[in-house]
Every structure is written in C-alpha cells, then in structure tokens.
Design an enzyme around this catalytic site. Structure first.
Site, mmCIF file in Angstrom:
data_model
loop_
_atom_site.group_PDB
_atom_site.id
_atom_site.type_symbol
_atom_site.label_atom_id
_atom_site.label_comp_id
_atom_site.label_asym_id
_atom_site.label_seq_id
_atom_site.Cartn_x
_atom_site.Cartn_y
_atom_site.Cartn_z
ATOM 1 N N GLY A 124 0.765 -1.243 0.000
ATOM 2 C CA GLY A 124 0.000 0.000 0.000
ATOM 3 C C GLY A 124 0.792 1.288 0.000
ATOM 4 O O GLY A 124 0.211 2.366 -0.104
ATOM 5 N N GLU A 175 3.979 -6.728 1.646
ATOM 6 C CA GLU A 175 3.400 -7.092 0.348
ATOM 7 C C GLU A 175 3.380 -5.891 -0.603
ATOM 8 O O GLU A 175 2.326 -5.497 -1.090
ATOM 9 C CB GLU A 175 1.963 -7.602 0.543
ATOM 10 C CG GLU A 175 1.813 -8.772 1.486
ATOM 11 C CD GLU A 175 0.349 -9.152 1.744
ATOM 12 O OE1 GLU A 175 -0.560 -8.357 1.411
ATOM 13 O OE2 GLU A 175 0.108 -10.243 2.270
ATOM 14 N N ARG A 203 2.808 -1.512 -5.964
ATOM 15 C CA ARG A 203 2.965 -0.237 -6.657
ATOM 16 C C ARG A 203 4.308 0.444 -6.401
ATOM 17 O O ARG A 203 4.941 0.955 -7.319
ATOM 18 C CB ARG A 203 1.833 0.689 -6.208
ATOM 19 C CG ARG A 203 1.723 1.979 -6.986
ATOM 20 C CD ARG A 203 0.728 2.935 -6.307
ATOM 21 N NE ARG A 203 -0.526 2.302 -5.955
ATOM 22 C CZ ARG A 203 -1.597 2.276 -6.737
ATOM 23 N NH1 ARG A 203 -1.572 2.864 -7.910
ATOM 24 N NH2 ARG A 203 -2.703 1.677 -6.335
ATOM 25 N N CYS A 255 -14.590 3.341 -28.167
ATOM 26 C CA CYS A 255 -15.889 3.993 -28.295
ATOM 27 C C CYS A 255 -16.555 4.179 -26.939
ATOM 28 O O CYS A 255 -17.565 3.548 -26.620
ATOM 29 C CB CYS A 255 -16.779 3.174 -29.220
ATOM 30 S SG CYS A 255 -15.992 2.941 -30.816
HETATM 31 C C1 LIG Z 1 -3.195 -5.062 -3.826
HETATM 32 C C2 LIG Z 1 -2.627 -5.678 -2.629
HETATM 33 C C3 LIG Z 1 -1.301 -5.425 -2.246
HETATM 34 C C4 LIG Z 1 -0.406 -4.463 -2.980
HETATM 35 O O1 LIG Z 1 -0.805 -3.146 -2.849
HETATM 36 P P1 LIG Z 1 0.119 -1.963 -3.389
HETATM 37 O O2 LIG Z 1 -0.649 -0.745 -3.086
HETATM 38 O O3 LIG Z 1 0.323 -2.166 -4.850
HETATM 39 O O4 LIG Z 1 1.410 -2.029 -2.637
HETATM 40 C C5 LIG Z 1 -0.819 -6.097 -1.146
HETATM 41 N N1 LIG Z 1 -1.578 -6.969 -0.450
HETATM 42 C C6 LIG Z 1 -2.862 -7.230 -0.778
HETATM 43 C C7 LIG Z 1 -3.629 -8.195 0.021
HETATM 44 C C8 LIG Z 1 -3.421 -6.601 -1.875
HETATM 45 O O5 LIG Z 1 -4.699 -6.867 -2.190
#
Ligand SMILES: *Cc1c(COP(=O)(O)O)cnc(C)c1O
Length: 418
Positions: free
Chosen positions: A239, A273, A276, A342
């Site tokens: 995140g 995790e 982005r 479109c």
């Molecule tokens: C989408 C997601 C992420 C990655 O989020 P980013 O904002 O791209 O870092 C990590 N863990 C879970 C469970 C997600 O759904």
C-alpha cells in the site's frame, strides 16, 4: 528515482532511446526499466534490514513472469490473490515457501492447488472460508498454515476503490471478532495458525495509518498469546504510495523505520506485500499521436493506446504524467488526450497543458508499471500491447503483442450455426 531520462531532447530508458524501440516494434507498448526495478526492490527490502522480514511482491500489480523472475532472484516471495497468480509465481521461480495467498473469494480448486504447492500461508478473510479451507486440507491430508486477515478499521485516506481496511470494506475479519475466530481456527484439525495479516489500502501517502494498524495487530497478538495461540508472522500488507504528480510519499526508509520502531519482539517475522511502490515508476506506456482534432473550444489528441491498455485514468480518475518522447520547442496547449475506444471515458488526461506535438509523434504515459498491463483487456477487440524491458543498452520483449488470432482463441461456432 527512475531511469527514464532525457538526453538532449530525447527520452531514453536507461541507455536506449525509446524511439528506437518504437520503430522496431510498433506502438502501443509497455516499457520497463530493469535498473529501476532492481533499485526499487532493493531500496524497499533493505530498508527492513535488522529485523526478520520477507518481502512478498504483490503479483497483481505486475504479473509478467520476467519481472517475477527478476524479483525471485533478488530474494522476493509473492503475495497472490488467485490460482492464476500462483501459477505465474511458481513458473517464474518464486519459492512457494515464500508465497502468501490473500483474497476474499478463494475457490476450493485454488485452495487445493496452493496446498499441494506448499505455500507459506493463506490469509483467511472469512469464517466460511476457514471452514472450507479446513475441509479441503483434510481431504488432501494436509495442514493449511494460516493467518487471519483482520480489518483494523483504519481510514487510509486514499481513493475509495483502493481503500480496504475500513469497516465497510469487504476485506478481512473485523478486528473485534478476530480473537473468537482465532480460537475457533485453533480447534480445527487441519489448520495451523502462524500469523496475523492486514492490508489497509493502496497509494497511501502517510506512514501513520500503517503504524496505527500495526499497533492494533500487536495488541491482537498479545491477546492471542493469553489464549495460548502463538503468532510467528505479522503481515502488514502493501500500500505504500508513489509519486504520480506532486504527491510526496514517504521514502521506504521512513516507512520501515516507523514500522521497526513498533516491533520490539524478536519472535516474529514481518511480511511486507509491496506492489505499486516497486513497479509503478519502473514502467511507462508508449503510444503514438494519431490525430489532432478540435471540437468547439476543446482540443483532442487522439493516441493509439486506449483505456483497454491502461484503465487507471478512466477507472479511478488517476493522474499520469504525459511526456513527449522527443521534446519540441512548441507552445503549451491545453488538450484532452484520448484513445480510440468507443467510450467517452476513454481518456488518459483531461485539460492537460502539454507541449504541442504533431501526428506521428510518440508520447510516454509515465508511472504505468503498476496496475497497467495487468488490468488491460481486449475491449473493442483490440489485441493487448506488448511488454518490453530495457537492461542497459539492450531491450527484450517479455510479452508479445497479441494477434487477431489470439482475440478469438477458445471461441467456437456451435453446430447449429454451421
Ligand atoms: C493489492 C494488494 C497489495 C499491494 O498493494 P500496493 O498498493 O500495490 O502495494 C498487497 N496486499 C494485498 C492483500 C493486496 O490486495
């Protein structure tokens, strides 16, 4: 920091002029910089040096197997949300013992595949899922290692579509109910509790929501200990935000320091995790201006990429910087940059002031490495674009452009119509 840079007036990816790639493979295409991917992964991962941690790259943000392989080589695990992502991660050489599986709607066949692959853990998101997972594991004579994904009820102050850790979101189990759920899971024969997980949203620009939710996770960990349940992994999700325009996201070091300050125990391994923050600014979408047109007061630049190739502006109203591949000394114009689809929602930028360019000129849609190609579709029967990676002076196609034949693969005309 990334390696898409102007030399004189020409945009390069590392040591390759982007125009040279466009001349050889046509537009549109996604372009990734190897050096940027490596730098971003290492900057993030090494920020957590000093505590036990595992960086599980979020496969949904960019799932090309070449990119997954690159991260595997750098020691990454994977955060997956489907059987398809497990397949990609394993094909790319990511160690299943470093794979965590999130998602509110795991099917039995997907659970079976993950159990047989011996992944690290399932992040369970509901009571019913827990029961089904236990049943599938029993059938296979396996033990499913789990965490419960808790919903810490934290407002991440991001776009509502990418906010996931508030009470009204569909994700996880409310943190108040978590202890009961853990106690229940503890009694199941084919479930082994190893962690607690959460993921509160995407494109967060402040460390505070992360710290607040980690604090709640740690309190929960204490309560579980009292109940005789020990936790070895704390998964705080992804995140962390990036700079698309004038945002000022925290540096991974700032993020990591804030997290590390909270973790005094040495009996746990932290799981991250990120998606982005690693790939977002390591990729761009290259497209060509087809036509210019004026409609009343409005000016349109019509390019050969569409919302089927990059949907973020249409879906979230996201801002992407747009740069000419070759800078010209022309006046600024205010334009809508739109695709050939479109739909009126088919745009990359609205009322954007950019330097005037001419039909045939190339432009780069920046910060397209995350949630770019992975969200592409064949809408309007447009073959999906190719993906290319640059390493130093060389470039490599890592996914071919689809063909018209690809468009109808798997389709058939039933006998009654023949
Ligand atoms: C989408 C997601 C992420 C990655 O989020 P980013 O904002 O791209 O870092 C990590 N863990 C879970 C469970 C997600 O759904």
């Amino acid at each position: 920091m990334h390696y898409f840079i102007y030399k004189d007036a020409e945009l390069y990816c590392e040591d390759v002029p982007i125009k040279e790639i466009a001349d050889q493979i046509r537009t549109p295409f996604y372009l990734y910089s190897h050096a940027t991917l490596v730098r971003h992964f290492n900057a993030f991962d090494s920020a957590f040096d000093g505590i036990k941690h595992l960086t599980c790259f979020s496969v949904k943000s960019n799932s090309n197997i070449a990119i997954l392989r690159l991260f595997a080589r750098l020691g990454a695990g994977a955060d997956i949300v489907s059987g398809g992502e497990l397949y990609r991660a394993v094909k790319a050489g990511i160690d299943p013992a470093k794979i965590v599986y999130s998602g509110v709607g795991k099917r039995e066949d997907e659970m079976e595949y993950a159990l047989k692959s011996d992944i690290l853990m399932f992040n369970v998101e509901s009571h019913q899922e827990l029961l089904v997972l236990n049943k599938v594991a029993e059938r296979l004579n396996k033990t499913a290692k789990i965490s419960i994904r808790v919903n810490p009820d934290i407002d991440p102050k991001t776009h509502p579509y990418i906010s996931t850790g508030m009470k009204e979101n569909k994700f996880g189990i409310s943190i108040e109910d978590a202890v009961e759920e853990y106690k229940f899971a503890h009694r199941l024969n084919n479930i082994e509790i190893i962690g607690i997980s959460c993921h509160i949203g995407s494109q967060l620009l402040d460390v505070k929501p992360f710290v607040d939710s980690l604090k709640r996770l740690l309190i929960l960990k204490g309560k579980l200990k009292e109940a005789g349940i020990s936790i070895r992994y704390l998964d705080i999700g992804g995140g962390l935000g990036i700079k698309y325009s004038d945002e000022q996201p925290p540096h991974p070091i700032e993020y990591a320091e804030a997290i590390k300050k909270e973790i005094k125990e040495n009996d746990i391994t932290l799981i991250l995790e990120p998606g982005r923050v690693i790939v977002g600014n390591a990729g761009i979408l290259v497209t060509r201006l087809l036509y210019k047109k004026e409609q009343g007061q409005k000016k349109f630049f019509i390019v050969d990429a569409g919302m089927n190739d990059l949907i973020r502006p249409s879906l979230y109203g996201s801002y992407h910087e747009i740069c000419p591949i070759r800078k010209r000394n022309t006046p600024l114009v205010e334009v809508d940059i739109v695709g050939p689809i479109c739909e009126s929602g088919d745009f990359f930028a609205r009322k954007r002031k950019i330097q005037d360019i001419e039909a045939g000129d190339l432009i780069a849609i920046m910060s397209a490495g995350a949630y770019g190609f992975v969200m592409s579709s064949n809408y309007n029967s447009r073959p999906r674009p190719c993906e290319v990676i640059v390493k130093g002076k060389e470039f490599f196609v890592i996914r071919e452009r689809e063909t018209y034949e690809d468009l109808i693969r798997g389709e058939s005309i039933p006998a009654f119509l023949i």
